[in-house]
Design a protein around this motif. Structure first.
Motif, PDB file in Angstrom:
ATOM      1  N   ARG A   6       0.852  -1.198   0.000  1.00  0.00           N
ATOM      2  CA  ARG A   6       0.000   0.000   0.000  1.00  0.00           C
ATOM      3  C   ARG A   6       0.886   1.245   0.000  1.00  0.00           C
ATOM      4  NH1 ARG A   6      -5.374   1.303   3.473  1.00  0.00           N
ATOM      5  NH2 ARG A   6      -6.140  -0.257   1.989  1.00  0.00           N
ATOM      6  N   ILE A   7       0.738   2.067  -0.994  1.00  0.00           N
ATOM      7  CA  ILE A   7       1.567   3.259  -1.166  1.00  0.00           C
ATOM      8  C   ILE A   7       0.840   4.496  -0.636  1.00  0.00           C
ATOM      9  CG2 ILE A   7       2.668   4.762  -2.894  1.00  0.00           C
ATOM     10  CD1 ILE A   7       3.188   2.316  -4.597  1.00  0.00           C
ATOM     11  N   ASP A  32      -9.396   5.855  -6.026  1.00  0.00           N
ATOM     12  CA  ASP A  32     -10.208   4.664  -6.290  1.00  0.00           C
ATOM     13  C   ASP A  32      -9.844   4.033  -7.637  1.00  0.00           C
ATOM     14  OD1 ASP A  32     -11.481   5.224  -3.896  1.00  0.00           O
ATOM     15  OD2 ASP A  32     -13.283   6.072  -4.835  1.00  0.00           O
ATOM     16  N   VAL A  33      -9.636   4.875  -8.657  1.00  0.00           N
ATOM     17  CA  VAL A  33      -9.254   4.346  -9.978  1.00  0.00           C
ATOM     18  C   VAL A  33      -7.925   3.594  -9.876  1.00  0.00           C
ATOM     19  CG1 VAL A  33      -8.476   4.991 -12.297  1.00  0.00           C
ATOM     20  CG2 VAL A  33     -10.522   6.056 -11.330  1.00  0.00           C
ATOM     21  N   LEU A  34      -6.965   4.159  -9.178  1.00  0.00           N
ATOM     22  CA  LEU A  34      -5.677   3.463  -9.023  1.00  0.00           C
ATOM     23  C   LEU A  34      -5.887   2.104  -8.367  1.00  0.00           C
ATOM     24  CD1 LEU A  34      -3.327   6.334  -7.774  1.00  0.00           C
ATOM     25  CD2 LEU A  34      -3.398   5.335 -10.070  1.00  0.00           C
ATOM     26  N   ASN A  35      -6.719   2.094  -7.336  1.00  0.00           N
ATOM     27  CA  ASN A  35      -6.947   0.836  -6.621  1.00  0.00           C
ATOM     28  C   ASN A  35      -7.668  -0.195  -7.480  1.00  0.00           C
ATOM     29  OD1 ASN A  35      -5.627   1.277  -4.160  1.00  0.00           O
ATOM     30  ND2 ASN A  35      -7.266   2.654  -3.518  1.00  0.00           N
ATOM     31  N   PHE A  63      -3.264   2.035  -3.057  1.00  0.00           N
ATOM     32  CA  PHE A  63      -2.908   3.435  -2.823  1.00  0.00           C
ATOM     33  C   PHE A  63      -3.869   4.024  -1.801  1.00  0.00           C
ATOM     34  CE2 PHE A  63      -1.627   2.089  -6.953  1.00  0.00           C
ATOM     35  CZ  PHE A  63      -0.382   2.658  -7.143  1.00  0.00           C
ATOM     36  N   ALA A  64      -3.352   4.885  -0.943  1.00  0.00           N
ATOM     37  CA  ALA A  64      -4.224   5.546   0.033  1.00  0.00           C
ATOM     38  C   ALA A  64      -3.686   6.944   0.287  1.00  0.00           C
ATOM     39  CB  ALA A  64      -4.262   4.754   1.342  1.00  0.00           C
TER      40      ALA A  64
END
Ligand code: ARG
Ligand code: ZN
Ligand code: CA
Length: 251
Positions: A6-7, A32-35, A63-64
């Protein structure tokens, strides 16, 4: 790798007009799109041609928005800077420093720094390869997030593409014309050049028939609606980068 990485992300919104000061909701939509894209949870994953489905990968990266800032203070993971600069061109770096009219990065070994700004020369975004100065990615405010203002680039895929560069992915055609360049990934077919728009399958080049170019890869230049996969080889290359040049992100 079976586990997830998780980045932590910090988004620096560098705005001059109110429209450029994009909403928290639009920023979250980009996360959200990245995830979705990096976990192969994107709803358009089913559009990958069957001949390429076997190499389409869940990259197991999440990603967060950062929850702790550089001094460990609680944060939203978003900074907002009202700049006097009306716009930027591709080689300018001012958005990445307070002195240049933007915002300084947070420790770029620990956070993925993202600058959202107004590019006036048609550039959608830029991602820095490992080892380059100014580590992070920059994205045009009109192409940032899901449902952004640019009708061709409104699904958040510019950011997916730039994060690919940030994790050491090359353009799928290798940036050299006439089949001479490589992206250093074995499971992406050698491809002559970039594609734009929404090509129909197949597009044969470099004797790569019958399946042809993997123009629906995030590392091509097709419209957001026409790109929906990374490969296992690309996933391995990003994973290797996370375990060598970008280990600070894993902490
Ligand atoms: N031109 C940009 C780059 O080379 C990004 C292209 C992104 N394409 C897209 N469909 N969003 O990094
Ligand atoms: Zn690119
Ligand atoms: Ca290749």
């Amino acid at each position: 790798r079976t586990g997830l990485i998780r980045i932590p992300v910090v988004v620096h919104v560098i705005w001059h007009t109110a429209t450029e000061n994009i909403s928290d909701a639009l920023i979250q939509s980009q996360i959200d799109v990245l995830n979705e894209d990096f976990r192969r949870l994107n709803t358009d994953a089913s559009l990958v041609p069957s001949v390429f489905a076997g190499v389409a990968a869940d990259c197991r990266i999440e990603f967060a928005l950062a929850v702790r800032g550089p001094g460990c203070a609680v944060t939203t993971g978003i900074t907002r800077t009202n700049t006097a600069v009306t716009g930027w061109t591709r080689n300018q770096t001012g958005m990445m420093s307070a002195a240049g009219g933007g915002h300084d990065p947070w420790d770029d070994t620990k956070y993925l720094n993202v600058w959202v700004c107004n590019y006036t020369d048609g550039l959608l975004g830029k991602g820095s390869f490992p080892g380059m100065p100014n580590q992070g990615v920059r994205v045009h405010y009109r192409a940032f997030g899901s449902g952004s203002l640019d009708p061709t680039y409104n699904l958040g895929r510019t950011m997916t593409h730039e994060v690919g560069h940030y994790l050491n992915l090359n353009h799928i055609w290798g940036d050299e014309p006439a089949c001479t360049g490589s992206d250093n990934v074995a499971d992406t077919p050698n491809q002559a050049d970039e594609h734009y728009g929404t090509p129909s399958f197949p597009q044969v080049s470099c004797s790569n028939g019958p399946n042809g170019d993997m123009f629906m890869n995030y590392m091509d230049y097709t419209d957001d609606v026409a790109m929906f996969m990374f490969t296992a080889g690309q996933s391995e290359r990003m994973d290797a980068t996370l375990h060598t040049q970008r280990t600070g992100l894993l902490a």
